[in-house]
Enzyme design. Structure first.
Site, PDB file in Angstrom:
ATOM      1  N   ASN A   1      -1.243   2.123   5.876  1.00  0.00           N
ATOM      2  CA  ASN A   1      -0.458   1.016   5.329  1.00  0.00           C
ATOM      3  C   ASN A   1      -0.013   0.176   6.512  1.00  0.00           C
ATOM      4  O   ASN A   1       0.533   0.714   7.471  1.00  0.00           O
ATOM      5  CB  ASN A   1       0.758   1.588   4.576  1.00  0.00           C
ATOM      6  CG  ASN A   1       1.747   0.508   4.181  1.00  0.00           C
ATOM      7  OD1 ASN A   1       1.363  -0.618   3.917  1.00  0.00           O
ATOM      8  ND2 ASN A   1       3.023   0.859   4.138  1.00  0.00           N
ATOM      9  N   GLY A   2      -0.270  -1.132   6.456  1.00  0.00           N
ATOM     10  CA  GLY A   2       0.109  -1.999   7.580  1.00  0.00           C
ATOM     11  C   GLY A   2      -1.068  -2.863   7.969  1.00  0.00           C
ATOM     12  O   GLY A   2      -2.000  -3.056   7.195  1.00  0.00           O
TER      13      GLY A   2
ATOM     14  N   GLU B   1       6.834 -14.734 -12.570  1.00  0.00           N
ATOM     15  CA  GLU B   1       6.276 -13.524 -11.960  1.00  0.00           C
ATOM     16  C   GLU B   1       5.656 -12.595 -12.999  1.00  0.00           C
ATOM     17  O   GLU B   1       4.596 -12.015 -12.767  1.00  0.00           O
ATOM     18  CB  GLU B   1       7.443 -12.822 -11.255  1.00  0.00           C
ATOM     19  CG  GLU B   1       7.091 -11.632 -10.443  1.00  0.00           C
ATOM     20  CD  GLU B   1       8.332 -11.011  -9.809  1.00  0.00           C
ATOM     21  OE1 GLU B   1       9.476 -11.421 -10.138  1.00  0.00           O
ATOM     22  OE2 GLU B   1       8.165 -10.099  -8.991  1.00  0.00           O
TER      23      GLU B   1
ATOM     24  N   GLU C   1      16.458 -17.637  -9.808  1.00  0.00           N
ATOM     25  CA  GLU C   1      16.028 -16.266 -10.078  1.00  0.00           C
ATOM     26  C   GLU C   1      15.438 -16.157 -11.484  1.00  0.00           C
ATOM     27  O   GLU C   1      14.429 -15.474 -11.694  1.00  0.00           O
ATOM     28  CB  GLU C   1      17.211 -15.309  -9.881  1.00  0.00           C
ATOM     29  CG  GLU C   1      16.945 -13.856 -10.236  1.00  0.00           C
ATOM     30  CD  GLU C   1      15.779 -13.232  -9.485  1.00  0.00           C
ATOM     31  OE1 GLU C   1      15.285 -13.813  -8.496  1.00  0.00           O
ATOM     32  OE2 GLU C   1      15.321 -12.157  -9.914  1.00  0.00           O
TER      33      GLU C   1
ATOM     34  N   HIS D   1      16.664 -36.195 -10.754  1.00  0.00           N
ATOM     35  CA  HIS D   1      16.095 -36.799  -9.538  1.00  0.00           C
ATOM     36  C   HIS D   1      14.596 -36.567  -9.421  1.00  0.00           C
ATOM     37  O   HIS D   1      14.062 -36.500  -8.311  1.00  0.00           O
ATOM     38  CB  HIS D   1      16.822 -36.255  -8.302  1.00  0.00           C
ATOM     39  CG  HIS D   1      18.255 -36.677  -8.234  1.00  0.00           C
ATOM     40  ND1 HIS D   1      18.642 -37.984  -7.995  1.00  0.00           N
ATOM     41  CD2 HIS D   1      19.407 -35.983  -8.427  1.00  0.00           C
ATOM     42  CE1 HIS D   1      19.965 -38.062  -8.010  1.00  0.00           C
ATOM     43  NE2 HIS D   1      20.462 -36.849  -8.279  1.00  0.00           N
TER      44      HIS D   1
ATOM     45  N   CYS E   1       0.850  -1.180   0.000  1.00  0.00           N
ATOM     46  CA  CYS E   1       0.000   0.000   0.000  1.00  0.00           C
ATOM     47  C   CYS E   1       0.889   1.235   0.000  1.00  0.00           C
ATOM     48  O   CYS E   1       1.954   1.248   0.627  1.00  0.00           O
ATOM     49  CB  CYS E   1      -0.942   0.119   1.193  1.00  0.00           C
ATOM     50  SG  CYS E   1      -2.076  -1.255   1.347  1.00  0.00           S
TER      51      CYS E   1
ATOM     52  N   LYS F   1       5.457  -4.421  -4.614  1.00  0.00           N
ATOM     53  CA  LYS F   1       6.915  -4.263  -4.548  1.00  0.00           C
ATOM     54  C   LYS F   1       7.454  -4.538  -3.147  1.00  0.00           C
ATOM     55  O   LYS F   1       8.517  -5.108  -2.982  1.00  0.00           O
ATOM     56  CB  LYS F   1       7.265  -2.847  -4.984  1.00  0.00           C
ATOM     57  CG  LYS F   1       8.752  -2.558  -5.040  1.00  0.00           C
ATOM     58  CD  LYS F   1       9.317  -3.020  -6.349  1.00  0.00           C
ATOM     59  CE  LYS F   1      10.804  -2.826  -6.445  1.00  0.00           C
ATOM     60  NZ  LYS F   1      11.381  -3.831  -7.353  1.00  0.00           N
TER      61      LYS F   1
ATOM     62  N   LYS G   1      11.633 -14.824 -12.012  1.00  0.00           N
ATOM     63  CA  LYS G   1      11.321 -13.657 -12.841  1.00  0.00           C
ATOM     64  C   LYS G   1      10.339 -14.059 -13.932  1.00  0.00           C
ATOM     65  O   LYS G   1       9.385 -13.352 -14.218  1.00  0.00           O
ATOM     66  CB  LYS G   1      12.626 -13.127 -13.457  1.00  0.00           C
ATOM     67  CG  LYS G   1      12.700 -11.679 -13.677  1.00  0.00           C
ATOM     68  CD  LYS G   1      13.124 -10.867 -12.474  1.00  0.00           C
ATOM     69  CE  LYS G   1      12.491 -11.222 -11.182  1.00  0.00           C
ATOM     70  NZ  LYS G   1      13.032 -10.557 -10.024  1.00  0.00           N
TER      71      LYS G   1
ATOM     72  N   ARG H   1       3.618  -0.141  -5.069  1.00  0.00           N
ATOM     73  CA  ARG H   1       3.404  -0.711  -3.740  1.00  0.00           C
ATOM     74  C   ARG H   1       2.072  -1.446  -3.620  1.00  0.00           C
ATOM     75  O   ARG H   1       1.800  -2.101  -2.613  1.00  0.00           O
ATOM     76  CB  ARG H   1       3.460   0.387  -2.681  1.00  0.00           C
ATOM     77  CG  ARG H   1       4.761   1.137  -2.645  1.00  0.00           C
ATOM     78  CD  ARG H   1       4.713   2.214  -1.600  1.00  0.00           C
ATOM     79  NE  ARG H   1       4.585   1.663  -0.265  1.00  0.00           N
ATOM     80  CZ  ARG H   1       5.604   1.283   0.488  1.00  0.00           C
ATOM     81  NH1 ARG H   1       6.837   1.385   0.027  1.00  0.00           N
ATOM     82  NH2 ARG H   1       5.413   0.791   1.697  1.00  0.00           N
TER      83      ARG H   1
ATOM     84  N   TRP I   1      -2.873  -2.685  -1.746  1.00  0.00           N
ATOM     85  CA  TRP I   1      -2.618  -4.102  -1.987  1.00  0.00           C
ATOM     86  C   TRP I   1      -3.372  -4.810  -0.873  1.00  0.00           C
ATOM     87  O   TRP I   1      -2.997  -4.735   0.298  1.00  0.00           O
ATOM     88  CB  TRP I   1      -1.124  -4.378  -1.897  1.00  0.00           C
ATOM     89  CG  TRP I   1      -0.726  -5.771  -2.297  1.00  0.00           C
ATOM     90  CD1 TRP I   1      -0.571  -6.247  -3.571  1.00  0.00           C
ATOM     91  CD2 TRP I   1      -0.410  -6.863  -1.433  1.00  0.00           C
ATOM     92  NE1 TRP I   1      -0.186  -7.566  -3.535  1.00  0.00           N
ATOM     93  CE2 TRP I   1      -0.078  -7.969  -2.248  1.00  0.00           C
ATOM     94  CE3 TRP I   1      -0.384  -7.033  -0.042  1.00  0.00           C
ATOM     95  CZ2 TRP I   1       0.278  -9.210  -1.724  1.00  0.00           C
ATOM     96  CZ3 TRP I   1      -0.032  -8.266   0.474  1.00  0.00           C
ATOM     97  CH2 TRP I   1       0.303  -9.336  -0.367  1.00  0.00           C
TER      98      TRP I   1
HETATM   99  C1  F6R Z   1      10.622 -10.519  -7.148  1.00  0.00           C
HETATM  100  C2  F6R Z   1      10.726  -9.630  -6.008  1.00  0.00           C
HETATM  101  C3  F6R Z   1      10.430 -10.183  -4.667  1.00  0.00           C
HETATM  102  C4  F6R Z   1      11.295  -9.488  -3.601  1.00  0.00           C
HETATM  103  C5  F6R Z   1      10.886  -9.950  -2.189  1.00  0.00           C
HETATM  104  C6  F6R Z   1      11.775  -9.339  -1.128  1.00  0.00           C
HETATM  105  O1  F6R Z   1      10.973  -9.865  -8.334  1.00  0.00           O
HETATM  106  O2  F6R Z   1      11.009  -8.474  -6.151  1.00  0.00           O
HETATM  107  O3  F6R Z   1      10.601 -11.561  -4.632  1.00  0.00           O
HETATM  108  O4  F6R Z   1      12.630  -9.806  -3.839  1.00  0.00           O
HETATM  109  O5  F6R Z   1       9.560  -9.586  -1.959  1.00  0.00           O
HETATM  110  O6  F6R Z   1      11.751  -7.950  -1.206  1.00  0.00           O
HETATM  111  P1  F6R Z   1      12.882  -7.069  -0.556  1.00  0.00           P
HETATM  112  O7  F6R Z   1      14.108  -7.249  -1.335  1.00  0.00           O
HETATM  113  O8  F6R Z   1      12.360  -5.664  -0.620  1.00  0.00           O
HETATM  114  O9  F6R Z   1      13.038  -7.563   0.852  1.00  0.00           O
END
Ligand code: F6R
Length: 604
Positions: free
Chosen positions: A100-101, A486, A479, A502, A2, A599, A483, A27, A74
């Site tokens: 937010n929270g 996602e 990763e 395996h 948020c 994010k 990506k 956010r 969010w």
């Molecule tokens: C994926 C992504 C998330 C963050 C995760 C941790 O692209 O961005 O998996 O890496 O939510 O976020 P931070 O780095 O802000 O702790």
């Protein structure tokens, strides 16, 4: 998650509020809303959907007022509906609040207030806040006292901003969720993050837990919850508004992928001395890590993959280390004491899971370090030391440049730890540092020549996508798959190369392209694993330097510059970022704001 924004100043607040919401949309983007003081009361416009939809719904309606608040959501409590969108008001619509929270005791508060006749119209935890403020106003308290009294009763985490009808004042409080004040002569902002108001001011104050601020056209009053004045230093943010915009690119993600040469140069600046083979990390004097017996990295998501990268490099250098998912740490942390170094890796510095692991490590007496992109973030403040990756603002929800910068920072930190433990710099430093210094140029060149778009379209519409790698290629495979899923919403999995046989091999068909990452660590074995998939009909795409044996064996390849095995995974990762980007673009996905994600994840 948020994003919240508040603005007090001259002229209409509508534009700065909507700009703020657009810049905070990373956010959360389930729903959005704003409230402004219109002279006779508070006007609220809110709806489910993105900020653009809110703007459309406002259309030509006159929303006039010098002061206002806004929110982009969010969802946690209640689905993304118009009713659950913020701002929330009390029954009389004299109090509007954005939050937010999570308010953990909202059920008790709601039933208590319902007992006094308060009627609620949403499923959210937030709605209790304006009602609670109104309750204390009805008891005869002043606006400020009612706000403080209400905040005192909240349990959980919050960044909250309230506006009361009839006065040009914003009240805000912070506990566990980020809140920053922006200050320009006669114009003041409150927001979850700096990009919200960067076009208006670069002078900021990061609030701390327990802070309450009162903002009007004359300035900002910083106090604790009881109302005692406190001092908070202002800082000048070095990001410029252009950095926070999309520029010539169609998406923030593509822009941020292309910013990686600059991001890495910034991460390295002043930190490596190739002539004297030294690494200088601001607060860590030689010997700092002498007594450390083991290193634990804690992180989530993409940051966890960077953490795994950091941990593997330490293990390879003979230092006992592990990478742990921060959200598992409370139930399965290994023994931790004053000889343990715990490194929290988090680009935002606000991820609730990572903060909780960091707090647990602090309580256990460990030495703690946060590696983050956000100066003033909670994780930066709560660890013993913070190392800033200096990647600049990352707006795309999918982390790209922050991964690369984190991995580079962890490589530097790792080398410092190795130096302290062995009493002398690693013998490899003379080779590694020049290669590190050359990374920005190598990346730049690779980005210019990448065939990732052609590879993405060649394998588009496959059933599943597999990513494999060995050693430092393993976190890159994980990763790459994260990506891909996602932002394309297609099924993708990452495996250690040797694991394919395996179990996962059962899934391999001609419709499951396998991206194989070659980092120079037992590449022959990885090549064999890739061939095992190829024999079952899967196309193999090798990510490797030109002239590598894999080029002849694979169905296609993505070229990376030759470098040290410690670094080639980082280059391979950027090629995989591009493949995900172009595949998602072909599928017309919401690349910068993938569905269901945000994010910064500030709930556990
Ligand atoms: C994926 C992504 C998330 C963050 C995760 C941790 O692209 O961005 O998996 O890496 O939510 O976020 P931070 O780095 O802000 O702790």
């Amino acid at each position: 998650m948020c994003g919240i924004i508040g603005r007090v100043g001259d002229g209409n607040a509508l534009e700065p509020l909507l700009t703020g919401l657009e810049n905070l949309e990373y956010r959360g983007y389930d729903s959005a809303g704003i409230a402004v003081q219109n002279g006779s009361g508070i006007d609220v416009q809110k709806r489910s959907g993105k900020v653009d939809e809110l703007k459309e719904s406002i259309g030509d309606a006159t929303l006039d007022g010098k002061i206002g608040i806004g929110h982009t959501r969010w969802s946690t409590h209640g689905p993304p509906t118009d009713e659950n969108a913020h701002p929330h008001t009390d029954g009389t619509k004299d109090v509007a609040v954005v939050h937010n929270g999570i308010i953990e005791n909202y059920v008790e508060l709601k039933s208590r207030l319902a007992g006094y006749g308060h009627e609620f119209t949403s499923d959210t935890d937030t709605e209790v806040i304006p009602h609670l403020i109104q309750f204390y106003l009805d008891e005869g308290l002043t606006n400020e006292a009612a706000f403080r009294r209400a905040v005192e009763e909240l349990e959980g985490s919050y960044a909250v901003t309230a506006m009361l009808s009839g006065e040009h004042v914003l009240y805000a409080a912070r506990q566990g969720s980020p809140l920053v004040v922006g200050m320009e002569d006669g114009e003041y902002f409150l927001a979850s993050d700096v990009p919200a108001f960067l076009e208006y001011t670069d002078s900021v104050v990061y609030l701390e837990d327990g802070d309450v601020v009162i903002v009007d056209e004359d300035g900002v009053e910083f106090t604790d919850l009881a109302g005692n004045p406190i001092t908070r230093e202002s800082e000048t943010v070095e990001w410029d508004p252009e950095q926070a915009g999309k520029g010539e690119y169609d998406h923030f993600m593509l822009k941020e992928i292309h910013e990686q040469p600059t991001a890495l140069a910034q991460a390295l600046e002043g930190r490596i001395d190739t002539t004297n083979e030294r690494i200088a990390l601001a607060d860590f004097q030689p010997g700092t890590f002498e007594a450390i017996e083991n290193v634990q990295f804690v992180a989530c998501g993409t940051s966890y993959h960077a953490a795994l990268y950091g941990s593997l490099t330490l293990n390879q250098a003979g230092i006992h280390s592990s990478a742990l998912l921060a959200n598992e740490y409370s139930v399965s942390a290994p023994p931790t004491d004053e000889n343990t170094l715990v490194v929290a890796v988090t680009q935002s510095g606000e991820t609730a899971d990572t903060l909780s692991a960091l707090r647990q490590a602090n309580e256990a007496g460990a030495t703690t370090v946060t590696v983050t992109n956000v100066v003033g973030s909670t994780a930066a403040r709560e660890a013993d030391e913070a190392l800033f990756i200096r990647a600049g603002p990352e707006i795309g929800v999918a982390a790209t440049k922050t991964f690369s910068s984190q991995a580079v920072m962890l490589t530097l930190l790792g080398q410092r730890i190795v130096g302290d433990q062995h009493g002398e710099p690693s013998a490899d430093l003379g080779v590694l540092l020049p290669e590190l210094a050359g990374m920005p140029d190598a990346l730049e060149e690779m980005l210019e020549r990448s065939d990732a778009d052609a590879i993405a379209s060649r394998y588009a519409n496959s059933q599943s996508y597999f990513f494999i790698g060995r050693g430092l290629g393993f976190p890159v495979a994980l990763e790459g798959a994260l990506k891909f899923k996602e932002i394309t919403y297609e099924h993708a999995e990452g495996f250690a190369s040797g694991e394919l046989k395996h179990g996962p091999l059962a899934l391999v068909t001609p419709d499951t392209p396998v991206f194989a990452v070659f980092t120079g660590e037992e590449d022959e074995k990885t090549l064999k694993n890739a061939a095992e998939a190829q024999t079952r009909g899967a196309p193999v795409i090798a990510v490797c330097p030109a002239g590598h044996r894999a080029v002849d064996v694979a169905d296609a390849h993505l070229e990376i510059p030759e470098t040290e095995s410690d670094l080639s995974g980082l280059l391979a990762n950027v090629q995989l970022q591009l493949v995900s980007y172009y595949a998602a673009d072909l599928l017309d996905r919401s690349i910068d704001k993938p569905r269901n994600l945000a994010k910064s994840v500030t709930v556990e």
